[in-house]
Write an enzyme that holds these catalytic residues in place. Structure first.
Site, PDB file in Angstrom:
ATOM      1  N   CYS A 187       0.834  -1.202   0.000  1.00  0.00           N
ATOM      2  CA  CYS A 187       0.000   0.000   0.000  1.00  0.00           C
ATOM      3  C   CYS A 187       0.872   1.258   0.000  1.00  0.00           C
ATOM      4  CB  CYS A 187      -0.908  -0.042   1.228  1.00  0.00           C
ATOM      5  SG  CYS A 187      -1.773   1.487   1.581  1.00  0.00           S
ATOM      6  N   CYS A 199       0.136   3.690   2.836  1.00  0.00           N
ATOM      7  CA  CYS A 199       0.617   3.109   4.102  1.00  0.00           C
ATOM      8  C   CYS A 199       2.117   3.357   4.253  1.00  0.00           C
ATOM      9  CB  CYS A 199       0.360   1.607   4.148  1.00  0.00           C
ATOM     10  SG  CYS A 199      -1.372   1.131   4.089  1.00  0.00           S
TER      11      CYS A 199
END
Length: 144
Positions: free
Chosen positions: A69, A72
């Site tokens: 991600c 993230c």
């Protein structure tokens, strides 16, 4: 009469009783002798998650994330910076949803990154999407 808090060690995951007046002293675990607070997020697994959630008497902010991600990964330094600012009044932890899909399912994580704030073993707030360090700190302090 001095009050104390139960703090779970981020290394051996054993509970420790620490006087509240000494939270800022960067105490050491009575079992493994590691620092109870080192200003870095604690990686939690299915094996250690419940122990922290049920035993630690501090608010716990959990970042549900995944290595693939982009947001993230972009938020990781901000989350680490927030850990340095919020410890020892809160524990910051990370759960890799790729490695721990059961935890992600248990908390109905539908998008990442998702930050979930727990107090006394219960979810009290949730925020989805990447945030900068100042926003994380401000959000946690507004809830706690």
């Amino acid at each position: 009469m001095s009050t104390s808090k139960i703090v779970v060690c981020p290394h051996c995951h054993r509970p420790n009783r620490l006087p509240e007046a000494r939270l800022d002293d960067q105490g050491r675990c009575g079992h493994c002798r590691s620092a109870l607070f080192d200003g870095t997020p604690t990686a939690l697994t299915a094996a250690s998650f419940d122990r922290h959630l049920e035993r630690t008497e501090l608010p716990i902010l959990v970042d549900f994330w995944a290595p693939w991600c982009g947001p993230c990964r972009a938020m990781a330094p901000a989350f680490a910076a927030a850990a340095r600012q919020l410890e020892p009044t809160a524990r910051l932890a990370k759960v890799n949803t790729e490695d721990e899909p059961a935890l992600a399912g248990r908390f109905a994580i539908r998008s990442i990154p998702t930050l979930v704030l727990f107090m006394n073993g219960r979810e009290v707030a949730r925020q989805t999407g990447a945030m900068d360090a100042a926003s994380i700190v401000r959000w946690v302090r507004s809830v706690v």
